[in-house]
Design an enzyme around this catalytic site. Structure first.
Site, PDB file in Angstrom:
ATOM      1  N   CYS A 133       0.833  -1.205   0.000  1.00  0.00           N
ATOM      2  CA  CYS A 133       0.000   0.000   0.000  1.00  0.00           C
ATOM      3  C   CYS A 133       0.868   1.256   0.000  1.00  0.00           C
ATOM      4  CB  CYS A 133      -0.921  -0.027   1.225  1.00  0.00           C
ATOM      5  SG  CYS A 133      -1.957   1.430   1.377  1.00  0.00           S
ATOM      6  N   CYS A 136      -0.519   4.083   2.244  1.00  0.00           N
ATOM      7  CA  CYS A 136      -0.270   3.839   3.671  1.00  0.00           C
ATOM      8  C   CYS A 136       1.194   4.097   4.031  1.00  0.00           C
ATOM      9  CB  CYS A 136      -0.577   2.386   4.049  1.00  0.00           C
ATOM     10  SG  CYS A 136      -2.153   1.770   3.462  1.00  0.00           S
ATOM     11  N   ASP A 137       2.109   3.555   3.227  1.00  0.00           N
ATOM     12  CA  ASP A 137       3.509   3.476   3.654  1.00  0.00           C
ATOM     13  C   ASP A 137       4.490   4.322   2.843  1.00  0.00           C
ATOM     14  OD1 ASP A 137       2.733   1.660   5.606  1.00  0.00           O
ATOM     15  OD2 ASP A 137       2.960  -0.052   4.267  1.00  0.00           O
TER      16      ASP A 137
HETATM   17  C1  FAD Z   1       0.172  -4.125   6.523  1.00  0.00           C
HETATM   18  C2  FAD Z   1      -0.967  -3.186   6.214  1.00  0.00           C
HETATM   19  C3  FAD Z   1      -0.797  -1.833   6.419  1.00  0.00           C
HETATM   20  C4  FAD Z   1      -1.857  -0.949   6.171  1.00  0.00           C
HETATM   21  N1  FAD Z   1      -1.661   0.367   6.447  1.00  0.00           N
HETATM   22  C5  FAD Z   1      -2.697   1.222   6.337  1.00  0.00           C
HETATM   23  C6  FAD Z   1      -2.525   2.596   6.701  1.00  0.00           C
HETATM   24  O1  FAD Z   1      -1.433   3.031   7.095  1.00  0.00           O
HETATM   25  N2  FAD Z   1      -3.612   3.405   6.596  1.00  0.00           N
HETATM   26  C7  FAD Z   1      -4.834   2.960   6.167  1.00  0.00           C
HETATM   27  O2  FAD Z   1      -5.783   3.742   6.151  1.00  0.00           O
HETATM   28  N3  FAD Z   1      -5.003   1.673   5.772  1.00  0.00           N
HETATM   29  C8  FAD Z   1      -3.973   0.790   5.844  1.00  0.00           C
HETATM   30  N4  FAD Z   1      -4.131  -0.501   5.451  1.00  0.00           N
HETATM   31  C9  FAD Z   1      -5.376  -0.904   4.788  1.00  0.00           C
HETATM   32  C10 FAD Z   1      -6.515  -1.145   5.806  1.00  0.00           C
HETATM   33  O3  FAD Z   1      -6.069  -2.085   6.762  1.00  0.00           O
HETATM   34  C11 FAD Z   1      -7.758  -1.668   5.107  1.00  0.00           C
HETATM   35  O4  FAD Z   1      -8.164  -0.759   4.081  1.00  0.00           O
HETATM   36  C12 FAD Z   1      -8.928  -1.815   6.081  1.00  0.00           C
HETATM   37  O5  FAD Z   1      -8.571  -2.643   7.159  1.00  0.00           O
HETATM   38  C13 FAD Z   1     -10.163  -2.403   5.383  1.00  0.00           C
HETATM   39  O6  FAD Z   1     -11.156  -2.591   6.334  1.00  0.00           O
HETATM   40  P1  FAD Z   1     -12.343  -3.630   6.106  1.00  0.00           P
HETATM   41  O7  FAD Z   1     -13.166  -3.563   7.345  1.00  0.00           O
HETATM   42  O8  FAD Z   1     -12.984  -3.398   4.806  1.00  0.00           O
HETATM   43  O9  FAD Z   1     -11.658  -5.068   5.965  1.00  0.00           O
HETATM   44  P2  FAD Z   1     -10.606  -5.854   6.860  1.00  0.00           P
HETATM   45  O10 FAD Z   1      -9.816  -4.965   7.717  1.00  0.00           O
HETATM   46  O11 FAD Z   1      -9.907  -6.762   5.913  1.00  0.00           O
HETATM   47  O12 FAD Z   1     -11.532  -6.730   7.824  1.00  0.00           O
HETATM   48  C14 FAD Z   1     -12.283  -7.808   7.343  1.00  0.00           C
HETATM   49  C15 FAD Z   1     -12.557  -8.744   8.506  1.00  0.00           C
HETATM   50  O13 FAD Z   1     -13.485  -9.736   8.071  1.00  0.00           O
HETATM   51  C16 FAD Z   1     -13.137 -10.978   8.651  1.00  0.00           C
HETATM   52  N5  FAD Z   1     -13.684 -12.040   7.804  1.00  0.00           N
HETATM   53  C17 FAD Z   1     -13.376 -12.281   6.493  1.00  0.00           C
HETATM   54  N6  FAD Z   1     -14.123 -13.315   6.042  1.00  0.00           N
HETATM   55  C18 FAD Z   1     -14.909 -13.719   7.076  1.00  0.00           C
HETATM   56  C19 FAD Z   1     -15.882 -14.754   7.222  1.00  0.00           C
HETATM   57  N7  FAD Z   1     -16.200 -15.566   6.211  1.00  0.00           N
HETATM   58  N8  FAD Z   1     -16.510 -14.904   8.421  1.00  0.00           N
HETATM   59  C20 FAD Z   1     -16.193 -14.089   9.465  1.00  0.00           C
HETATM   60  N9  FAD Z   1     -15.264 -13.094   9.381  1.00  0.00           N
HETATM   61  C21 FAD Z   1     -14.636 -12.907   8.205  1.00  0.00           C
HETATM   62  C22 FAD Z   1     -11.616 -10.961   8.685  1.00  0.00           C
HETATM   63  O14 FAD Z   1     -11.131 -11.833   9.696  1.00  0.00           O
HETATM   64  C23 FAD Z   1     -11.320  -9.493   8.984  1.00  0.00           C
HETATM   65  O15 FAD Z   1     -11.150  -9.255  10.360  1.00  0.00           O
HETATM   66  C24 FAD Z   1      -3.099  -1.426   5.675  1.00  0.00           C
HETATM   67  C25 FAD Z   1      -3.269  -2.788   5.445  1.00  0.00           C
HETATM   68  C26 FAD Z   1      -2.227  -3.668   5.711  1.00  0.00           C
HETATM   69  C27 FAD Z   1      -2.428  -5.148   5.476  1.00  0.00           C
END
Ligand code: FAD
Length: 314
Positions: A133, A136-137
């Site tokens: 990303c 992000c980084d």
């Molecule tokens: C290393 C890293 C660094 C990042 N740095 C940044 C940053 O600096 N700034 C920023 O804004 N964003 C950053 N991001 C991106 C950010 O983390 C994501 O955009 C954000 O978390 C997305 O949120 P979400 O709720 O859509 O999904 P997610 O955070 O992916 O959450 C989805 C959840 O659903 C659960 N899940 C999936 N399938 C199922 C199922 N079948 N049953 C039950 N549970 C399930 C998973 O366990 C997970 O906890 C980073 C990501 C990573 C990996």
């Protein structure tokens, strides 16, 4: 019968839970297969969540979110959901153990997983110099040189983004032509501080306890290895959205997806199925940022409340 089932407990799911319960829905359950928090908990540093100043890990950022939601009545089930289907006006949530919950509305927030390229050291240095990303980084490499791996639209757009922050961007692509839009390719070719390293694949990222210090890339035609002395390596070789819960028993999809498997939503986070919402990284055009996922979750919940009120007279 649940008023609302939320699938996934990352920033989108937790925010949906906060707004749904605080907005008056009864019986709201968030199904999260692990601990709530989502993929940001893997990040060692987050600097772009508004209002949060100073050094903070993803884990620290997310730690208070569940408590805030539970205060308003959100229930968390640590359960993997296998499938969401719809029978009349009722959604069926199939748990991994075969049990079924019923809900009037569903908000799917299962996120996405960036694909790894599979070279040596990639996993070991993920989050310590290897990133998926640039938004992000990228800032951590301000004034430094970085490498970008990939040849599609995302890789090229991110290389352009990084070229504004970094002194030099090595763009490493396994073929001699890019798969990106011609206009994007032209912009990359016209950017003086992007150096193209074509027909080449990453071999090994290496470093020390502080993080990455370089990347070895191998030319696929002549077998020569080049050492790039970079502290940051950005990998953009695709992204898998966690859309499996929407796949029906007969192989069809519960709602419309685009050709990359992302859920098609409108500005209310409504999908093509009444009462079904999608929020966060798994929706079309997601910026893949915590603040955006949280915003989506709030939007979806506000509209789910309206739907349940109108349809079921809550
Ligand atoms: C290393 C890293 C660094 C990042 N740095 C940044 C940053 O600096 N700034 C920023 O804004 N964003 C950053 N991001 C991106 C950010 O983390 C994501 O955009 C954000 O978390 C997305 O949120 P979400 O709720 O859509 O999904 P997610 O955070 O992916 O959450 C989805 C959840 O659903 C659960 N899940 C999936 N399938 C199922 C199922 N079948 N049953 C039950 N549970 C399930 C998973 O366990 C997970 O906890 C980073 C990501 C990573 C990996």
């Amino acid at each position: 019968m649940l008023d609302c089932a939320i699938i996934g407990g990352g920033p989108a799911g937790l925010t949906a839970g906060l707004y749904a319960t605080r907005g008056g829905l009864e019986n709201v359950v968030m199904f999260e297969k692990g601990l709530p928090g989502g993929q940001i908990t893997q990040s060692s540093e987050i600097e772009n969540y508004p209002g949060v100043v100073g050094d903070i890990t993803g884990m620290d950022l997310m730690q208070p979110w569940p408590e805030q939601c539970m205060k308003f009545g959100l229930k968390h089930e640590m359960v993997e959901v296998k499938r969401v289907s719809k029978d009349g006006d009722t959604f069926k949530i199939l748990r991994a153990n075969g049990d079924i919950d019923e809900a009037r509305s569903v908000i799917v927030c299962t996120g996405s997983v960036p694909r790894r390229a599979g070279f040596k050291g990639e996993d070991e240095f993920f989050g310590r110099g290897v990133s998926t990303c640039a938004t992000c980084d990228g800032f951590f490499y301000k004034g430094k040189e970085v490498a970008v791996i990939g040849g599609g639209d995302t890789a090229l757009e991110e290389a352009l983004y990084l070229s504004k922050i970094c002194t030099k961007v090595y763009l490493v692509h396994r073929r001699d032509k890019f798969r990106a839009a011609p206009n994007t390719v032209k912009r990359v070719e016209n950017t003086p501080n992007i150096e193209l390293i074509l027909n080449s694949v990453p071999q090994e990222v290496y470093g020390d306890t502080m993080g990455v210090t370089g990347l070895k890339v191998k030319n696929r035609e002549n077998g020569e290895t080049t050492d790039l002395p970079v502290p940051g390596v950005f990998v953009f070789v695709g992204n898998n959205v966690n859309n499996e819960v929407l796949k029906q028993e007969d192989g069809s999809w519960l709602c419309e997806l685009n050709d990359q498997g992302q859920v098609v939503v409108n500005l209310k986070m409504e999908t093509s199925v009444e009462g079904l919402y999608a929020a966060g990284d798994l929706r079309i055009d997601a910026p893949k940022q915590v603040v955006c996922a949280a915003g989506d979750g709030a939007t979806a919940a506000i509209n789910a409340i309206g739907y349940v009120d109108e349809k079921f007279g809550n």
